[in-house]
Enzyme design. Structure first.
Site, PDB file in Angstrom:
ATOM      1  N   TYR A 277     -23.624  26.757   2.174  1.00 41.97           N
ATOM      2  CA  TYR A 277     -22.631  25.728   2.551  1.00 41.97           C
ATOM      3  C   TYR A 277     -21.348  26.313   3.151  1.00 41.97           C
ATOM      4  O   TYR A 277     -21.162  27.508   3.154  1.00 41.97           O
ATOM      5  CB  TYR A 277     -22.397  24.719   1.441  1.00 41.97           C
ATOM      6  N   GLU A 278     -20.514  25.475   3.682  1.00 42.81           N
ATOM      7  CA  GLU A 278     -19.319  25.889   4.443  1.00 42.81           C
ATOM      8  C   GLU A 278     -19.673  26.792   5.610  1.00 42.81           C
ATOM      9  O   GLU A 278     -18.960  27.754   5.897  1.00 42.81           O
ATOM     10  CB  GLU A 278     -18.310  26.607   3.537  1.00 42.81           C
TER      11      GLU A 278
END
Lengths: 539, 539
Positions: free
Chosen positions: B409-410
């Site tokens: 994620y990110e």
């Protein structure tokens, strides 16, 4: 997308690395039959095994819906009998062919396939150490899978240190023994797939010497031959991170003093018999690395071909077209091929008298490195899926969770590394190691591979004469170096006989993965003192 | 064994790498206060968060027992306000101090600590792009944590490719917008910790250009300021492999046409505002690598000191005394130190005008490499535990499961690598990269580290002028090389000021881990064509 057994790949690797001399039609029939069972009946149960898992009831362990039927199909198809001697009701095919069948079943449903794998271990022990009566009674039923087998080694205080076990076996005067003790981590320790289970249990007779020298092996059926239940109780099923389809039990033997077992082989012959089971079991755990790597790669590649994200050459593009996704998939393919080459080659040495040393030195490589690769590939498989990889319904996460036990059981990979630098490097006065190096050097072509073989020889020779702690400190990086060298050597051999795709995957392995192993030489030659520069309390 | 925040270590790294000029007593009070909250209230909830997790009810998401109270303690202790400007109700401490606090909270309970981390992202976006009215209304409540924030980027068809999103925002004529669309993977998208949630949502206004240029950022409160609920529905909570304490939601905005949002910043300024949130969020995800590495190492070291297995020097021995266990623990310590050095150093650049380039080039390294290390260390933590590591009750498995999302994620780590070789290598005409290489070269002492810095320069220069696909094909191995070089450089700096233990851990890093990174140069210079030698269908 569903799993499709890589039959052509298995067949090619068997042809090139095993040299079986089996009728091609026969081999194809076996591989394709296993594929059909695995794809059609075992794979569809993988997720229910993961999410529901077996339950412990008052009547023992109950498998999830569908498992009894899928197991019956395995028994009725004769799949258990593949590798068993004809004298014991088997088909007498080589161990490596049985391994190919187990690869397929395990890729479809890794936890479930542990039941056959453990039964193979019990068959090995009985075939080598059982009395003619024991063989006649138990082997035909184990061969078909009508009964399954278990291995009962571990106790709470005795894990890697098997010699610390405390279970006891007391003579009953009629040739049988009363078994008492608690065993943990017993895979398929109970289930309702079959009417009986053959527990092989390590225990100590009265006045036995301490340590491993005082251990004997006993056969303890779940149900005695007269049909009465034996005194074996399932205490609990462990809550594991993965491999949920396999019930991992705590078993209490003889809580009521009525657990009857019979000795297998001579008194105090337990460790020897255990190693018979365990050596081949180690190969079959290495095989689980192949299983999970193949399944994870297929799933990730299918996802990458379907998932559209970002653009290339002006239009929307499936992620398989992006270079870094391609890198991950290529790595997954290459590492899967490496694991299969390592494990199949090792399995092909089983039963060949002239290859005993080779089998011995390859076993820790096949077990440890192939399971490490299974974990790496499963992790890459999640990464290829992006956020979806972290969602359980996708299935990529299950491979990752299931795979994580394989570097631990059947001797942790650290134990494998210790075995390599301890017993195996010095086997036949070092000739086993020298012969492997010679074979690799004679055939190796790629420049990095030649360099790695040289580095392995250099490090191996150094470790042969090193202080014990320095040897152990260097053992794991050395095991990885030697495993990568052996894999590269075998992949080159396959590539020489293979097509363009195989040469491309091999080129990636030789150009990109082999140099990484060269980067381990520093760790493989560092002294143990570096690891003891911190006191135990300071970690 | 319970988690103990490494306050002295945090303090030392802050002193050496951040140069804060804060009162020492003040800093100690912050670090020790966070330790108390984390150890006393957050850590004990980690397992219940994992096993029970949040539930979706008719009234929205309900957190497991104890979480509301533990969150209230966080709000009342003022922990949310640490890094927020004083003008907005914060304490105005540097970002890196806030990071140290979040490290401690996240080591204790990684999933739970995501709520504050996301709120930090919302605060960043509003601080930089919100109107004075928006700031006055929302920032004080976000600063205390009285309300939490979310980031709503991802849609089913728009993951890494944010520009593909389809959510719409239609002007209502009163300056507000009607928001419509479905967002997935929304961490803490709903919960009962607070009375309100501030959703930051990327959407397209009518006739907006396609792709990222047409995206605007909207603020959508769960409850409108007049107290009426907004039209935001929780469709489901995802079943994730880990991080169960964090409810990952699918959110439906405007199903009834009544979802009201306000524009943040200018129309079509969404990507810019998103990057404001995201850049610092990337550092905070890198920090999660530190969180899990520290917690996993502490747990494994404690287990290794207690677990007796095998013998050394004639007597039973705790496994910490065995060389290969020692190797794993030393590696865990060294990689944890490397991750912390990389992330703290990067966080220390936030807000320093003269360090903008340095922050930009470090961000992908901190995010990607620290999360890779968190995963490696968590896996080693399981291995140290042996069979117990695979049993959920032990807790080592949770670290491993929780950590696996962080490379995803990110911005996946592949996206970070693409950012490094794309935008960052050419930043300020290559001066950002050259300055980092110069700094490392000026200070590097260890021979392998000097060699690695040279290799990084060689590879980086080559990639600066390479064809785009070759650059991307090499991006991941290059990112790892550069991250290891930077970590080694920072660890050497710490060791020069540190004690014998620190020098020992650093020596291990320099002698054993840095050479592994040298082994990546072949992959970092291989052409993309090697990855495309197989067609997409042949993987």
């Amino acid at each position: 997308m569903t799993y499709a057994a890589p039959v052509a790949e298995q067949r090619f690797v068997l042809d090139q690395l095993a040299g079986l001399g089996i009728e091609p039609d026969m081999l194809d029939a076996v591989l394709e039959g296993a594929a059909q069972l695995a794809e059609g009946e075992w794979a569809p149960l993988a997720r229910i095994g993961d999410t529901q898992g077996p339950r412990l009831t008052d009547d023992g362990v109950r498998m999830p819906a569908g498992y009894r039927e899928a197991y019956r199909a395995y028994v009725e198809g004769g799949w258990g009998t593949i590798g068993v001697e004809e004298a014991h009701g088997g088909q007498g095919l080589p161990f490596v062919v049985q391994a190919a069948v187990l690869e397929t079943l395990g890729s479809a449903n890794m936890g479930f396939a542990l039941a056959p794998i453990l039964t193979v271990g019990a068959i090995e022990a009985l075939s080598h150490h059982g009395s003619p009566e024991q063989q006649a009674t138990y082997l035909p039923r184990l061969a078909t899978g009508e009964w399954t087998g278990t291995m009962n080694l571990t106790e709470p205080q005795a894990g890697s240190d098997v010699g610390a076990l405390r279970a006891t076996a007391t003579p009953r005067g009629d040739g049988t023994y009363t078994i008492r003790g608690t065993k943990i981590f017993i895979s398929f320790g109970d289930h309702d797939l079959t009417d009986n289970i053959v527990h092989l249990v390590l225990a100590r007779t009265p006045d036995a010497p301490v340590g491993t020298r005082g251990i004997s092996l006993f056969l303890v059926p779940k149900v005695r031959l007269d049909g009465t239940p034996n005194d074996v109780r399932v205490v609990s099923i462990e809550h594991k991170m993965g491999l949920h389809a396999s019930p991992t039990c705590v078993l209490a033997f003889g809580e009521e003093g009525e657990c009857v077992g019979e000795l297998i082989g001579p008194e105090f012959g337990g460790m020897r018999a255990m190693f018979t089971m365990m050596n081949n079991a180690r190969l079959n755990v290495g095989l689980q690395g192949v299983q999970v790597a193949e399944a994870a790669t297929q799933k990730a590649a299918a996802f990458a071909r379907e998932r559209v994200q970002g653009a290339r050459e002006g239009g929307p593009s499936a992620i398989v077209a992006h270079p870094d996704v391609r890198r991950m998939l290529m790595r997954m393919r290459a590492q899967t091929a490496a694991a299969r080459a390592l494990v199949y080659y090792s399995c092909a040495q089983v039963g060949r008298a002239e290859a005993r040393d080779r089998l011995e030195i390859m076993t820790p490589l096949a077990k440890a490195h192939a399971t490490d690769l299974g974990n790496e590939v499963a992790s890459l498989g999640i990464q290829v899926h992006g956020g979806m990889g972290f969602i359980e319904e996708t299935g990529a996460a299950q491979f990752f969770r299931d795979a994580r036990i394989t570097p631990i059981y059947e001797g942790t990979n650290g134990i494998q590394a210790a075995d390599l630098v301890g017993r195996k490097l010095s086997l036949s006065n070092g000739a086993a190691f020298a012969a492997l190096i010679d074979d690799m050097r004679r055939e190796a072509e790629a420049v990095p591979l030649v360099a790695l073989v040289d580095a392995c020889e250099r490090v191996g020779r150094r470790l042969q004469t090193a202080d014990a702690d320095d040897r152990l400190a260097a053992s794991y990086p050395f095991l990885t170096m030697l495993s990568v060298a052996a894999s590269g050597w075998l992949l080159e051999r396959l590539a020489r006989a293979g097509d363009g795709n195989r040469r491309a995957v091999t080129a990636f392995y030789l150009d990109q993965i082999v140099p990484e192993a060269l980067g381990l030489e520093a760790a493989a030659t560092a002294p143990a003192s570096q690891l003891y520069a911190l006191s135990a309390e300071d970690f």
